[in-house]
Scaffold this motif. Structure first.
Motif, PDB file in Angstrom:
ATOM      1  N   THR A 173       1.023  -1.671   0.075  1.00  0.00           N
ATOM      2  CA  THR A 173      -0.089   0.063  -0.044  1.00  0.00           C
ATOM      3  C   THR A 173       0.632   1.240  -0.211  1.00  0.00           C
ATOM      4  OG1 THR A 173      -1.939  -1.358   1.374  1.00  0.00           O
ATOM      5  CG2 THR A 173      -1.803   1.326   1.853  1.00  0.00           C
ATOM      6  N   HIS A 174       0.618   2.136  -1.146  1.00  0.00           N
ATOM      7  CA  HIS A 174       1.167   3.621  -0.773  1.00  0.00           C
ATOM      8  C   HIS A 174       0.063   4.638   0.072  1.00  0.00           C
ATOM      9  CE1 HIS A 174       3.122   7.172  -1.876  1.00  0.00           C
ATOM     10  NE2 HIS A 174       4.099   6.725  -2.444  1.00  0.00           N
ATOM     11  N   ARG A 175       0.303   4.722   0.980  1.00  0.00           N
ATOM     12  CA  ARG A 175      -0.936   5.625   1.680  1.00  0.00           C
ATOM     13  C   ARG A 175      -0.634   7.309   1.300  1.00  0.00           C
ATOM     14  NH1 ARG A 175       2.259   5.170   7.746  1.00  0.00           N
ATOM     15  NH2 ARG A 175       4.113   5.477   6.431  1.00  0.00           N
ATOM     16  N   LEU A 176       0.208   7.080   0.251  1.00  0.00           N
ATOM     17  CA  LEU A 176      -0.313   9.009  -0.346  1.00  0.00           C
ATOM     18  C   LEU A 176      -0.963   8.867  -1.318  1.00  0.00           C
ATOM     19  CD1 LEU A 176       3.386  10.681   1.490  1.00  0.00           C
ATOM     20  CD2 LEU A 176       0.749  10.679   2.332  1.00  0.00           C
ATOM     21  N   GLU A 177      -1.397   8.218  -1.807  1.00  0.00           N
ATOM     22  CA  GLU A 177      -1.911   7.668  -3.280  1.00  0.00           C
ATOM     23  C   GLU A 177      -3.083   8.395  -3.019  1.00  0.00           C
ATOM     24  OE1 GLU A 177       0.966   5.837  -6.791  1.00  0.00           O
ATOM     25  OE2 GLU A 177      -0.644   4.615  -6.121  1.00  0.00           O
ATOM     26  N   GLY A 178      -4.182   9.212  -4.192  1.00  0.00           N
ATOM     27  CA  GLY A 178      -5.219   9.341  -3.981  1.00  0.00           C
ATOM     28  C   GLY A 178      -6.421   9.075  -5.577  1.00  0.00           C
ATOM     29  N   GLN A 179      -7.292   9.443  -4.832  1.00  0.00           N
ATOM     30  CA  GLN A 179      -8.094   9.889  -6.602  1.00  0.00           C
ATOM     31  C   GLN A 179      -9.010  10.907  -6.560  1.00  0.00           C
ATOM     32  OE1 GLN A 179      -9.638   5.990  -4.344  1.00  0.00           O
ATOM     33  NE2 GLN A 179     -11.904   7.034  -4.887  1.00  0.00           N
ATOM     34  N   LEU A 180      -8.988  11.086  -7.814  1.00  0.00           N
ATOM     35  CA  LEU A 180     -10.012  11.909  -8.014  1.00  0.00           C
ATOM     36  C   LEU A 180     -10.776  11.743  -9.159  1.00  0.00           C
ATOM     37  CD1 LEU A 180      -8.416  13.230 -10.916  1.00  0.00           C
ATOM     38  CD2 LEU A 180      -6.567  14.615  -9.325  1.00  0.00           C
ATOM     39  N   ASP A 181     -11.519  13.104  -9.255  1.00  0.00           N
ATOM     40  CA  ASP A 181     -13.251  13.055 -10.067  1.00  0.00           C
ATOM     41  C   ASP A 181     -12.794  13.788 -11.663  1.00  0.00           C
ATOM     42  OD1 ASP A 181     -15.376  13.501 -12.472  1.00  0.00           O
ATOM     43  OD2 ASP A 181     -16.516  12.642 -10.821  1.00  0.00           O
ATOM     44  N   THR A 182     -11.996  13.158 -12.959  1.00  0.00           N
ATOM     45  CA  THR A 182     -11.355  13.834 -13.607  1.00  0.00           C
ATOM     46  C   THR A 182     -12.714  14.719 -14.550  1.00  0.00           C
ATOM     47  OG1 THR A 182     -10.387  12.157 -14.332  1.00  0.00           O
ATOM     48  CG2 THR A 182     -10.901  13.215 -16.472  1.00  0.00           C
ATOM     49  N   GLY A 183     -13.678  13.836 -14.798  1.00  0.00           N
ATOM     50  CA  GLY A 183     -14.818  15.661 -15.527  1.00  0.00           C
ATOM     51  C   GLY A 183     -14.693  15.963 -14.806  1.00  0.00           C
ATOM     52  N   LYS A 184     -14.640  16.840 -13.274  1.00  0.00           N
ATOM     53  CA  LYS A 184     -15.098  17.985 -12.389  1.00  0.00           C
ATOM     54  C   LYS A 184     -13.651  18.638 -12.296  1.00  0.00           C
ATOM     55  CE  LYS A 184     -17.836  15.883  -8.651  1.00  0.00           C
ATOM     56  NZ  LYS A 184     -17.803  15.683  -7.370  1.00  0.00           N
ATOM     57  N   MET A 185     -12.547  17.472 -12.833  1.00  0.00           N
ATOM     58  CA  MET A 185     -10.576  18.512 -13.106  1.00  0.00           C
ATOM     59  C   MET A 185     -10.776  19.197 -14.328  1.00  0.00           C
ATOM     60  SD  MET A 185      -7.666  16.635 -13.501  1.00  0.00           S
ATOM     61  CE  MET A 185      -8.049  16.044 -14.551  1.00  0.00           C
ATOM     62  N   MET A 186     -11.301  18.514 -14.947  1.00  0.00           N
ATOM     63  CA  MET A 186     -11.527  19.510 -16.309  1.00  0.00           C
ATOM     64  C   MET A 186     -12.484  20.465 -16.469  1.00  0.00           C
ATOM     65  SD  MET A 186      -8.639  17.591 -17.669  1.00  0.00           S
ATOM     66  CE  MET A 186      -9.490  18.920 -19.482  1.00  0.00           C
ATOM     67  N   ARG A 187     -13.266  20.254 -16.033  1.00  0.00           N
ATOM     68  CA  ARG A 187     -14.840  21.526 -16.107  1.00  0.00           C
ATOM     69  C   ARG A 187     -13.670  22.191 -15.031  1.00  0.00           C
ATOM     70  NH1 ARG A 187     -20.941  19.828 -15.239  1.00  0.00           N
ATOM     71  NH2 ARG A 187     -20.884  21.857 -15.538  1.00  0.00           N
ATOM     72  N   SER A 188     -13.142  21.640 -14.146  1.00  0.00           N
ATOM     73  CA  SER A 188     -12.845  23.385 -13.301  1.00  0.00           C
ATOM     74  C   SER A 188     -11.467  24.186 -14.293  1.00  0.00           C
ATOM     75  CB  SER A 188     -12.790  23.006 -12.021  1.00  0.00           C
ATOM     76  OG  SER A 188     -13.896  22.535 -11.234  1.00  0.00           O
ATOM     77  N   LEU A 189     -10.645  23.155 -14.651  1.00  0.00           N
ATOM     78  CA  LEU A 189      -9.297  24.049 -15.046  1.00  0.00           C
ATOM     79  C   LEU A 189     -10.146  24.860 -16.462  1.00  0.00           C
ATOM     80  CD1 LEU A 189      -7.241  20.958 -15.717  1.00  0.00           C
ATOM     81  CD2 LEU A 189      -7.349  23.152 -14.284  1.00  0.00           C
ATOM     82  N   ILE A 190     -10.911  24.556 -17.747  1.00  0.00           N
ATOM     83  CA  ILE A 190     -11.780  25.104 -18.156  1.00  0.00           C
ATOM     84  C   ILE A 190     -12.420  26.530 -18.128  1.00  0.00           C
ATOM     85  CG2 ILE A 190     -13.771  25.232 -19.899  1.00  0.00           C
ATOM     86  CD1 ILE A 190     -13.111  22.421 -20.625  1.00  0.00           C
ATOM     87  N   GLN A 191     -13.534  25.973 -16.626  1.00  0.00           N
ATOM     88  CA  GLN A 191     -13.968  27.193 -16.149  1.00  0.00           C
ATOM     89  C   GLN A 191     -13.583  28.473 -16.063  1.00  0.00           C
ATOM     90  OE1 GLN A 191     -17.175  28.560 -16.065  1.00  0.00           O
ATOM     91  NE2 GLN A 191     -17.524  26.558 -17.582  1.00  0.00           N
ATOM     92  N   LYS A 192     -11.812  27.541 -15.145  1.00  0.00           N
ATOM     93  CA  LYS A 192     -10.282  28.818 -14.701  1.00  0.00           C
ATOM     94  C   LYS A 192     -10.725  29.866 -16.023  1.00  0.00           C
ATOM     95  CE  LYS A 192      -6.787  29.386 -11.524  1.00  0.00           C
ATOM     96  NZ  LYS A 192      -7.856  30.479 -10.597  1.00  0.00           N
ATOM     97  N   CYS A 193      -9.997  28.670 -16.638  1.00  0.00           N
ATOM     98  CA  CYS A 193      -9.375  29.330 -18.432  1.00  0.00           C
ATOM     99  C   CYS A 193     -10.015  30.856 -18.491  1.00  0.00           C
ATOM    100  CB  CYS A 193      -8.901  28.350 -19.274  1.00  0.00           C
ATOM    101  SG  CYS A 193      -8.141  27.447 -18.755  1.00  0.00           S
ATOM    102  N   LEU A 194     -11.429  30.300 -18.748  1.00  0.00           N
ATOM    103  CA  LEU A 194     -12.933  31.058 -19.619  1.00  0.00           C
ATOM    104  C   LEU A 194     -12.516  31.862 -18.226  1.00  0.00           C
ATOM    105  CD1 LEU A 194     -15.234  28.136 -20.706  1.00  0.00           C
ATOM    106  CD2 LEU A 194     -13.686  29.475 -22.427  1.00  0.00           C
ATOM    107  N   GLY A 195     -13.189  31.966 -17.351  1.00  0.00           N
ATOM    108  CA  GLY A 195     -12.655  32.627 -16.030  1.00  0.00           C
ATOM    109  C   GLY A 195     -11.495  34.656 -15.677  1.00  0.00           C
ATOM    110  N   MET A 196     -10.413  33.605 -16.452  1.00  0.00           N
ATOM    111  CA  MET A 196      -9.494  34.421 -16.921  1.00  0.00           C
ATOM    112  C   MET A 196      -9.141  35.039 -18.823  1.00  0.00           C
ATOM    113  SD  MET A 196      -6.815  32.075 -14.818  1.00  0.00           S
ATOM    114  CE  MET A 196      -5.557  33.311 -15.148  1.00  0.00           C
TER     115      MET A 196
END
Length: 372
Positions: A165-188
């Motif tokens: 076991t690697h205690r520090l590895e995690g997981q995320l929601d790829t769709g949320k990540m990409m939507r958030s990055l896109i929204q950040k770009c559009l906001g800029m």
């Protein structure tokens, strides 16, 4: 196609920075450029309706290298090189989390577990014996010893009795990540144009001429962030495409599996998401066929994924597959990404080696830092 006066004026005149590819690297590059040069005009071009590589098609693993992956890397790289690469992955995830926040990423820290099939006992013993060495090697990166052993608490079948076991590895929601990055770009105020296929980038007096399927324009600087598709635009660097096949089940009642899981040196990987099992990998069954930019499944891999799903991951449990898909990664003989200036006006950030979620944010920033 001739651009109208309005089209040219609004999108394609006085462009300072053009980024080809709207995946994790491209969007992070744009954000970093805008933070550094607030008055500049930035344009992101994407050939697909969504990013066409692996940024929206990956498994959402925040991973840095399982025990067997690191051991495999040490066969071809020095200890210093391997530590530096893991450090980049670790820094990349921290930068991504700081940039967007864990809620926007759907980030969860449950650790990751490496499983070992019964038919490879010698390999299993070698990895177990290497845990103290790997912990000493990686302690400088994580500030603690990341690897521990655990029993088969999730009751998988046909595997050895211990996980690493690697205690520090995690997981995320790829769709949320990409939507958030896109929204950040559009906001800029960074426009993203989809459905624009770039066919060629040519050095010119004013910077670089970008030739697309329908029109061309000039940009002062160009950043290629197309990863597995990079060889179509950059011939000077070796980036091989690597097709990844992924499937996901229908919701499973009382699914008790939590965390991310790897086996066979990371060539297979699975996780829980929305009470489902997401499972991908298997390109090691046929490397030559999977070295392609074509989207399509192969029976040998799909059959093996389904077999392992039913015989190892969810034994004696009825399960239905809801959908499957393809992602295209960028790999090479070296695991480290290519972040460099190609010519006077052209730069690239490619070859993420299947670790785009971890590396992408940092590679995007480092790519932007090359500009002047």
């Amino acid at each position: 196609m001739e651009l109208s006066y309005w089209e040219h004026k609004s999108w394609f005149s006085h462009v300072d920075f053009t980024i080809i590819g709207s995946g994790i690297v491209g969007l992070n590059c744009a954000i970093s450029l805008k933070e550094k040069y607030s008055k500049c005009n930035i344009l992101i071009l994407e050939k697909g309706s969504l990013p066409q590589g692996a940024s929206t098609k990956n498994a959402g693993f925040a991973c840095f290298g399982s025990a067997s992956e690191i051991l495999a890397d040490l066969e071809h790289h020095s200890e210093e090189q391997v530590v530096q690469l893991v450090q980049k992955r670790w820094k990349g995830i921290q930068r991504l989390r700081n940039l967007l926040g864990d809620n926007a990423l759907g980030f969860e820290l449950h650790g990751s577990h490496e499983l070992f099939p019964l038919e490879k006992p010698d390999f299993y013993d070698k990895c177990l014996e290497s845990v103290p060495y790997l912990n000493d090697l990686m302690e400088s990166v994580f500030g603690q010893k990341p690897f521990v052993t655990n029993s088969n608490i999730f009751e998988f079948s046909n595997i050895q009795e211990k996980y690493i076991t690697h205690r520090l590895e995690g997981q995320l929601d790829t769709g949320k990540m990409m939507r958030s990055l896109i929204q950040k770009c559009l906001g800029m105020e960074i426009p993203i144009l989809n459905g624009v296929l770039v066919e060629e980038v040519i050095e010119s007096i004013e910077g670089a001429t970008i030739k697309t399927k329908d029109f061309e324009f000039t940009s002062r600087k160009v950043f290629v962030a197309t990863n597995g598709f990079a060889s179509k635009l950059i011939q000077s660097e070796t980036v091989k495409p690597a097709r990844a096949q992924v499937l996901i089940t229908e919701p499973i009642k009382n699914l008790h599996i939590k965390g991310t899981f790897h086996f066979d040196e990371g060539y297979y990987y699975f996780r829980n998401i929305d009470k489902r099992i997401l499972f991908g990998g298997g390109r090691n069954l046929d490397f030559d066929t999977e070295e392609t930019t074509k989207f399509g499944e192969t029976k040998i891999i799909q059959n093996q994924l389904e077999k392992l799903l039913r015989n190892m991951i969810l034994p004696n449990q009825p399960v239905k597959i809801e959908r499957s898909w393809i992602g295209i990664m960028g790999v090479g003989t070296q695991k480290s990404p290519i972040i460099k200036q190609i010519s006077e006006s052209v730069y690239c950030g490619v070859r993420l080696g299947g670790m785009g979620v971890a590396l992408g944010s940092l590679v995007g920033k480092e790519l932007a830092d090359l500009a002047n």
